[in-house]
Each structure stands twice: as C-alpha cells, then as structure tokens.
Design a protein around this motif. Structure first.
Motif, PDB file in Angstrom:
ATOM      1  N   UNK A  80      -0.321  22.347  -0.622  1.00  0.00           N
ATOM      2  CA  UNK A  80      -0.850  21.207  -1.374  1.00  0.00           C
ATOM      3  C   UNK A  80      -1.001  20.029  -0.410  1.00  0.00           C
ATOM      4  N   UNK A  81      -2.142  19.976   0.243  1.00  0.00           N
ATOM      5  CA  UNK A  81      -2.389  19.002   1.288  1.00  0.00           C
ATOM      6  C   UNK A  81      -3.605  18.160   0.926  1.00  0.00           C
ATOM      7  N   UNK A  82      -3.381  16.879   0.630  1.00  0.00           N
ATOM      8  CA  UNK A  82      -4.468  15.972   0.271  1.00  0.00           C
ATOM      9  C   UNK A  82      -5.280  15.600   1.512  1.00  0.00           C
ATOM     10  N   UNK A  83      -6.591  15.520   1.350  1.00  0.00           N
ATOM     11  CA  UNK A  83      -7.486  15.297   2.484  1.00  0.00           C
ATOM     12  C   UNK A  83      -8.072  13.883   2.394  1.00  0.00           C
ATOM     13  N   UNK A  84      -7.738  12.998   3.336  1.00  0.00           N
ATOM     14  CA  UNK A  84      -8.240  11.619   3.274  1.00  0.00           C
ATOM     15  C   UNK A  84      -9.761  11.555   3.425  1.00  0.00           C
ATOM     16  N   UNK A 100       0.846  -1.189   0.000  1.00  0.00           N
ATOM     17  CA  UNK A 100       0.000   0.000   0.000  1.00  0.00           C
ATOM     18  C   UNK A 100       0.886   1.246   0.000  1.00  0.00           C
ATOM     19  N   UNK A 101       0.644   2.137  -0.940  1.00  0.00           N
ATOM     20  CA  UNK A 101       1.386   3.396  -1.016  1.00  0.00           C
ATOM     21  C   UNK A 101       0.568   4.526  -0.417  1.00  0.00           C
ATOM     22  N   UNK A 102       1.222   5.302   0.441  1.00  0.00           N
ATOM     23  CA  UNK A 102       0.605   6.500   1.010  1.00  0.00           C
ATOM     24  C   UNK A 102       1.308   7.708   0.389  1.00  0.00           C
ATOM     25  N   UNK A 103       0.640   8.464  -0.473  1.00  0.00           N
ATOM     26  CA  UNK A 103       1.283   9.637  -1.080  1.00  0.00           C
ATOM     27  C   UNK A 103       1.826  10.593  -0.035  1.00  0.00           C
ATOM     28  N   UNK A 104       2.993  11.128  -0.283  1.00  0.00           N
ATOM     29  CA  UNK A 104       3.684  11.946   0.700  1.00  0.00           C
ATOM     30  C   UNK A 104       2.971  13.251   1.005  1.00  0.00           C
ATOM     31  N   UNK A 105       2.064  13.709   0.120  1.00  0.00           N
ATOM     32  CA  UNK A 105       1.336  14.952   0.351  1.00  0.00           C
ATOM     33  C   UNK A 105       0.032  14.743   1.117  1.00  0.00           C
ATOM     34  N   UNK A 106      -0.218  13.513   1.562  1.00  0.00           N
ATOM     35  CA  UNK A 106      -1.430  13.239   2.330  1.00  0.00           C
ATOM     36  C   UNK A 106      -1.350  13.931   3.687  1.00  0.00           C
ATOM     37  N   UNK A 107      -2.411  14.596   4.062  1.00  0.00           N
ATOM     38  CA  UNK A 107      -2.453  15.292   5.349  1.00  0.00           C
ATOM     39  C   UNK A 107      -3.502  14.713   6.276  1.00  0.00           C
ATOM     40  N   UNK A 108      -3.542  15.261   7.462  1.00  0.00           N
ATOM     41  CA  UNK A 108      -4.564  14.906   8.454  1.00  0.00           C
ATOM     42  C   UNK A 108      -4.567  13.411   8.769  1.00  0.00           C
ATOM     43  N   UNK A 109      -3.383  12.807   8.868  1.00  0.00           N
ATOM     44  CA  UNK A 109      -3.313  11.418   9.279  1.00  0.00           C
ATOM     45  C   UNK A 109      -3.521  11.313  10.789  1.00  0.00           C
TER      46      UNK A 109
END
Length: 471
Positions: free
Chosen positions: A431-435, A199-208
């Motif tokens: 640039x923050x991706x929102x899960x 499973x890859x978690x993109x580095x720009x993913x936020x709010x983990x």
C-alpha cells in the motif's frame, strides 16, 4: 498617669507577616524592623514587574536558562527563610497560648509548602528543558551535534526569519524491535507576520525525493516514508558517511528531515520528536482533552502503546478523553465511523492525519488552562516525551511562537488522496501512495503564496532527479 498600650495579638501579627513580610512587625509597632523585613520583598517585586512589563521580549530567553532558573531556586529558598523569620518573630512571643502556637505552626507549614511547590516547579522546569533540548528524553535520538541543529549544523536562527520544524510521532514502545515514524508533520512559522502553517505527510506516502543518487539511482525512496529513518539508521555508514558509525538514530532522523524538506520545497531547520506512549501521559497530565466524532468509531484491530488489548470503540459526539483513548483517536487509520444514517465511513491515513492535528490543537488548549498544581507532573511528562535540536538558548523565542503553532488560526494541509497522491498500483501487495509532483507543488505554492520560491530539486525545479554530486 499614662496607660500602657494594649498588646497586639500575636496571632494577628503572624497572619499579617504571612501575607507580606513586615506587616506583622508594623502592626506591633516595630516600624524600623517592618521596613527592613519588607524592603527586599518589595524590591524583588518591583524588579519582577519591570522585567515583565519592559524587558520581557529582550530577556525571555534568559528567563528559561539554567543559570536563571538556578538563581530563582536559590531566591525561593532565601525568601522562604525570610518569611519564616517574619512570621515566627511576631508569632512566638510571650505569653504563648496554645491556640496562637497552633495557628503559627499552620502558617509556617503552609509557607514551607508554598515555597517547596515553587521550588519543585522550578526544578522540574529546568530538568524538562534540559531533557527536551538535549534530546535525552524517551523520544530522543541520544545524539546531537554540539554546534548546531542536526540537519544544518551551520544554521543559526536570528529570531525573525521563517522557521521550519519537522514534528514526528514515534512508536518506540515495549515490544518494538524498531521505532516507526507514526506521525509526520511539518510546521512553518513566520515570526514577523505571526502566521503559521501545518502540513501532514501520510505515512504510507512513497517515492519521496532524496538529496542525491547515492542509494537509489533515480533519487527517490521506493518505500513508505515512515520506513526511511529506520532504513537509514541501520546503515549510517552508507546513508550518512559524514557522521560517526554509531550515530544510526541521528542519521535516520537527518535523512528523513532532508527528504521531507525536498518533498515540501522548504528547508527543515529543526526537528521535534514525540514518543507516542509519553504523548498519552502528557494528555493525562493535563487531565485529558475534549474531542468530537460524528459517529461511533470502531476499529476491531486497534492496538498500540498504552492499549494492552485488541480492538477499540470510541463514542459518538463530544467526549472527554484520557491519554490512552485520545492516542487511539489520533492513531486509528482502519475501521470505520458509524454515522447517524447507518452508513459506515471508512477510516484511512488521510482522515487520521486530520484527527492528529485536531488532538494537537486540543492539547494546546488544555496546556493553556492547566491548573497550577498540574505543572510538576506536566513538566515531567514533557521532559520524558519530547526532544528537539532547537537550541535551549532560544527557548524563550520558541515559547513565544507556540500560540501560532498550536492556535486555531494555523493553516492546515494534508497531502492526501485524491488531491495530492494517487492510490497504490498494487494495494494488496504494497500500500504505497504515489505523489503527484505538480499538484504538491501547486498546493505548497498556494499555501505559502505565489511569490514564495520553493526550494530543492523536487519542487524548486523540473529536474528528473537530484543534481550530480560535487567532486
């Protein structure tokens, strides 16, 4: 009148003893000595065959232990002396002819070279295993609990239960004031069912999610996930009060392990960390990898470890890449691919994650077909590049899982847009991706099976945050 037997040529006898100790003695009629010379080698061969055919599963961890490899090195030296004596005993006999002496010298030199190479491989293997499993490689944190893995010191793997790794690619090259987590992968292996997922978690993913509300009241990390280890590592007294104040790197890595584990709903037992510059050296050590692109890839701004200029172009089609270009293939997340119809396919973190997984699979293929003479440099590169808190005492078990982890049958998932994350609210600012929590939960459930219970407050419940800390 009896006729004396014709003397056997020493050159032939020496060659036979080079092939197998004692054959030359048997050829010259010294049968008792031939048995004496051959017996230890035969017994050694029988023992090795029995181990390989009957006891390999039981002894595979011992075969990679420091005591065994040291014993093997001593045996290699002893066998070298035995073979040299067997060759010289039948080769240096009177009358000594120059041609015979030259041939015997070549045989002796070749024998020394063969055993020196074997000793080099054994020594490099032992050193590489020490570096990898002690975390002292270039990508290591330099700190590791002596009594268990970093994230869960009490955990002991029994060799049969599902095991989860966090695989990290870290850019810690020259000019960096901090190490950035460039690649974040989780690998889960079921050793009984012989299945694996990546499973890859993109580095720009936020709010983990975080384990508690100590740092952030809502239990969510408000920045990119690739910044978490650095932030925690700078303040270990705040993030990891149970660790020594000097254990910043260990604190950062442990915090990242726990956050990613919550995000995926599975406990992370071990980590493996790879220095990106060393990763390129590993690829060079196996002679490069074969990678394919649907069109020419262009990134005018690319730069990074092993690349001392700005901008890069990678050719369309399938090409053989050296370490620097393969690393670029795996790291590019800007720029575009020029497709045959003239359109440009913009690159991003999600497409890069897929390419990173492809590079890992191709590297595994090259490892499997590596030339014997590449082993010393390959082992040296691995030892300097990879670090893990997996116990060396279980190294053989880990090796048995590698075909699952790096094989073509591994199930792969990228938690990317638009399936699992929403785009940034202010992309020009941050640039923050929102899960999308429910979609991530559904994706993980599909990956592991509907009967698998996801763990942790984030996916294993509908709680709006971590549970209160115990008093």
């Amino acid at each position: 009148m009896s006729v004396s037997p014709r003397p056997r040529p020493p050159a032939v006898a020496a060659t036979l003893s080079f092939v197998f100790p004692g054959l030359g003695q048997a050829y010259t009629g010294q049968r008792r000595l031939a048995l004496l010379m051959a017996a230890p080698v035969v017994l050694l061969g029988i023992g090795a065959a029995l181990v390989a055919t009957l006891f390999l599963d039981q002894l595979r961890n011992d075969l990679l232990s420091a005591p065994f490899l040291t014993t093997a090195l001593v045996a290699d030296v002893g066998l070298l002396g035995w073979r040299l004596f067997a060759i010289a005993h039948v080769g240096f006999v009177r009358p000594r002819k120059l041609a015979t002496l030259s041939l015997v010298a070549v045989l002796l030199t070749t024998t020394v070279g063969m055993h020196a190479w074997a000793g080099l491989v054994l020594g490099r293997l032992n050193t590489a295993l020490d570096d990898v499993f002690s975390g002292s490689g270039r990508g290591g944190i330099g700190v590791r609990p002596d009594d268990g893995p970093l994230n869960r010191p009490e955990y002991r793997w029994d060799g049969t239960e599902r095991i989860n790794f966090l695989l990290l690619g870290v850019d810690a090259g020259p000019g960096r004031h901090e190490s950035l987590t460039d690649t974040i992968l989780a690998v889960s292996v079921d050793p009984v069912a012989r299945t694996a997922v990546m499973i890859s978690v993109p580095r720009d993913t936020g709010f983990l999610p975080l384990p508690d509300r100590t740092i952030y009241a809502d239990g969510l990390y408000p920045r990119k996930i690739n910044e978490l280890a650095t932030e925690a590592g700078k303040s270990p007294e705040v993030w990891c009060p149970d660790l020594p104040a000097t254990a910043g790197a260990a604190c950062g890595l442990r915090t990242l392990e726990r956050s990613v584990g919550l995000y995926l709903g599975m406990p992370i037992q071990f980590y493996a960390q790879v220095d990106l510059e060393g990763f390129a050296q590993m690829i060079d050590a196996v002679g490069g990898v074969n990678l394919c692109l649907p069109g020419k890839m262009v990134d005018p701004e690319y730069g990074g470890p092993t690349w001392n200029r700005v901008g890069i172009e990678l050719p369309a089609g399938c090409s053989h890449y050296d370490g620097a270009h393969a690393l670029a293939y795996a790291r590019i997340r800007k720029g575009w691919i020029e497709l045959p119809d003239g359109t440009r396919d913009g690159q991003d973190d999600f497409k890069r994650s897929e390419r990173q997984q492809e590079v890992l699979l191709q590297l595994r293929r090259e490892f499997a077909s590596a030339d014997l003479f590449e082993l010393p440099s390959l082992l040296q590169a691995v030892g300097a590049t990879v670090s893990t808190d997996f116990p060396r005492s279980k190294a053989g078990d880990l090796a048995s899982l590698m075909p699952l982890i790096t094989g073509r049958d591994i199930r792969r998932l990228v938690l990317a847009y638009p399936e699992f994350v929403d785009p940034p609210l202010e992309p020009n600012v941050n640039y923050l991706l929102i899960p999308r929590r429910d979609d991530v939960r559904a994706g993980m459930q599909e990956l592991f099976g509907a009967d698998t219970a996801l763990q942790g407050w984030y996916l294993g419940s509908d709680a709006d945050g971590p549970p209160p800390a115990e008093a």
